[in-house]
Motif scaffolding. Structure first.
Motif, PDB file in Angstrom:
ATOM      1  N   THR A 230      -9.731  11.843  10.530  1.00 20.12           N
ATOM      2  CA  THR A 230      -8.945  12.072  11.750  1.00 20.12           C
ATOM      3  C   THR A 230      -9.348  11.088  12.845  1.00 20.12           C
ATOM      4  OG1 THR A 230      -8.709  14.424  11.216  1.00 20.12           O
ATOM      5  CG2 THR A 230      -8.322  13.769  13.505  1.00 20.12           C
ATOM      6  N   ILE A 231     -10.654  10.869  12.998  1.00 29.33           N
ATOM      7  CA  ILE A 231     -11.136   9.921  14.008  1.00 29.33           C
ATOM      8  C   ILE A 231     -10.594   8.521  13.724  1.00 29.33           C
ATOM      9  CG2 ILE A 231     -13.186   8.794  14.950  1.00 29.33           C
ATOM     10  CD1 ILE A 231     -14.701  11.430  14.453  1.00 29.33           C
ATOM     11  N   ILE A 232     -10.662   8.120  12.454  1.00 35.31           N
ATOM     12  CA  ILE A 232     -10.163   6.792  12.081  1.00 35.31           C
ATOM     13  C   ILE A 232      -8.669   6.672  12.345  1.00 35.31           C
ATOM     14  CG2 ILE A 232      -9.790   5.232  10.129  1.00 35.31           C
ATOM     15  CD1 ILE A 232     -12.397   6.286   8.936  1.00 35.31           C
ATOM     16  N   VAL A 234      -6.842   8.332  14.539  1.00 32.01           N
ATOM     17  CA  VAL A 234      -6.593   8.280  15.978  1.00 32.01           C
ATOM     18  C   VAL A 234      -6.886   6.891  16.523  1.00 32.01           C
ATOM     19  CG1 VAL A 234      -7.367   9.138  18.228  1.00 32.01           C
ATOM     20  CG2 VAL A 234      -6.971  10.739  16.339  1.00 32.01           C
ATOM     21  N   LEU A 235      -7.997   6.287  16.083  1.00 27.35           N
ATOM     22  CA  LEU A 235      -8.339   4.940  16.539  1.00 27.35           C
ATOM     23  C   LEU A 235      -7.310   3.909  16.075  1.00 27.35           C
ATOM     24  CD1 LEU A 235     -12.219   4.977  15.963  1.00 27.35           C
ATOM     25  CD2 LEU A 235     -10.980   5.191  18.133  1.00 27.35           C
ATOM     26  N   LEU A 236      -6.852   4.055  14.833  1.00 21.73           N
ATOM     27  CA  LEU A 236      -5.829   3.144  14.327  1.00 21.73           C
ATOM     28  C   LEU A 236      -4.517   3.293  15.098  1.00 21.73           C
ATOM     29  CD1 LEU A 236      -6.350   3.345  10.457  1.00 21.73           C
ATOM     30  CD2 LEU A 236      -6.661   1.338  11.909  1.00 21.73           C
ATOM     31  N   LYS A 237      -4.163   4.541  15.391  1.00 16.70           N
ATOM     32  CA  LYS A 237      -2.933   4.788  16.144  1.00 16.70           C
ATOM     33  C   LYS A 237      -3.001   4.110  17.504  1.00 16.70           C
ATOM     34  CE  LYS A 237      -0.346   7.602  19.018  1.00 16.70           C
ATOM     35  NZ  LYS A 237      -0.518   7.863  20.479  1.00 16.70           N
ATOM     36  N   LYS A 238      -4.140   4.230  18.182  1.00 12.94           N
ATOM     37  CA  LYS A 238      -4.288   3.580  19.484  1.00 12.94           C
ATOM     38  C   LYS A 238      -4.190   2.061  19.361  1.00 12.94           C
ATOM     39  CE  LYS A 238      -7.041   7.174  21.751  1.00 12.94           C
ATOM     40  NZ  LYS A 238      -8.339   7.478  22.409  1.00 12.94           N
ATOM     41  N   GLU A 239      -4.798   1.505  18.294  1.00 13.02           N
ATOM     42  CA  GLU A 239      -4.769   0.058  18.106  1.00 13.02           C
ATOM     43  C   GLU A 239      -3.360  -0.436  17.817  1.00 13.02           C
ATOM     44  OE1 GLU A 239      -6.127  -3.749  17.994  1.00 13.02           O
ATOM     45  OE2 GLU A 239      -7.214  -1.945  18.588  1.00 13.02           O
ATOM     46  N   TYR A 240      -2.609   0.269  16.963  1.00 16.99           N
ATOM     47  CA  TYR A 240      -1.265  -0.152  16.605  1.00 16.99           C
ATOM     48  C   TYR A 240      -0.294  -0.075  17.798  1.00 16.99           C
ATOM     49  CZ  TYR A 240      -2.592  -0.185  11.665  1.00 16.99           C
ATOM     50  OH  TYR A 240      -3.180  -0.462  10.462  1.00 16.99           O
ATOM     51  N   ARG A 242      -1.101  -0.256  20.977  1.00 23.79           N
ATOM     52  CA  ARG A 242      -1.566  -0.947  22.182  1.00 23.79           C
ATOM     53  C   ARG A 242      -0.572  -2.019  22.649  1.00 23.79           C
ATOM     54  NH1 ARG A 242      -7.454  -3.209  21.802  1.00 23.79           N
ATOM     55  NH2 ARG A 242      -7.792  -0.951  21.822  1.00 23.79           N
TER      56      ARG A 242
END
Length: 245
Positions: A230-232, A234-240, A242
């Motif tokens: 889940t953490i990964i 969420v981080l990927l979603k934020k990166e994509y 951005r």
């Protein structure tokens, strides 16, 4: 309406079980992670229960491996049939028709008894036998009145004398058995006997669900994986997203 009917039918087995219990049950508080307890429970089961009750959905080898008992010790001390092999199912040789005549009904297989009855019921039941000369085997049980089973653990507990209490039953005051007290002739004192019964119940719980501990351990690993995943995500979603924002 149909939904509520389905829910009601789903609850019927548990409601029937609850209705069958007419006395307060003591907490077993057994621990399936206690290997020494499981080993002692297996010893008690094979020496005191297996003569009448099979565990035909278990194998000697599986029990030995799960409980940390070397195969040679298992064969030497816990397999009483000289013809049985370590990989055999745990069945006994008592004839069902003869057993039914002796006890009033064939002794049930105990592989799944802890899942059917519950550990608290078993723990209370095995400590609820009391002396009753009117019964065929000289004992009764206040959890399971008119029981057809003898008190197989009597040499460990001693002769259990009934403890009475006055209660109102069907509008009348009657003397009701609410507990037992050993006469002190057993091999174990009260605390030791309770611990022995707890070990036996522990083994029966293991027998009904051998992979319970493994399943629980696997569950923690799965939960840990889901948290990290889940953490990964969420981080990927934020990166994509951005560049979009």
């Amino acid at each position: 309406m149909k939904k509520w009917i389905l829910v009601l039918f789903a609850m019927l087995p548990s409601m029937a079980m609850a209705a069958a219990v007419s006395v307060p049950l003591d907490k077993a508080n057994n621990d399936m992670s206690d290997q020494a307890s499981l080993q002692n429970g297996a010893k008690l089961f094979m020496n005191y229960c297996f003569g009448c009750h099979a565990a035909q959905y278990q194998r000697y080898e599986r029990v030995a491996d799960d409980l940390g008992i070397p195969h040679d010790l298992m064969k030497e001390n816990l397999i009483f049939d000289p013809e049985a092999k370590i990989g055999d199912l745990m069945v006994n040789a008592i004839p069902q028709t003869s057993a039914a005549a002796w006890f009033g009904a064939p002794p049930p297989d105990l592989t799944l008894v802890a899942r059917v009855r519950g550990t608290d019921w078993l723990y209370t039941y095995l400590r609820a036998f009391y002396k009753d000369d009117s019964r065929p085997f000289g004992v009764n049980n206040y959890v399971f009145p008119s029981v057809g089973m003898p008190h197989v653990l009597e040499e460990l507990q001693g002769i259990p004398e009934p403890v009475y209490q006055t209660k109102v039953v069907d509008g009348e005051e009657k003397q009701v058995v609410v507990g037992v007290k050993s006469d002190g002739t057993g091999e174990l004192n009260q605390e030791e006997y309770d611990d022995a019964v707890r070990d036996l119940v522990n083994f029966l719980e293991y027998s009904g669900d051998p992979v319970k501990l493994e399943r629980h351990t696997l569950g923690w690993w799965v939960m840990g994986f889901l948290v990290i995943f889940t953490i990964i995500v969420v981080l990927l979603k934020k990166e994509y997203w951005r560049d979009v924002h």
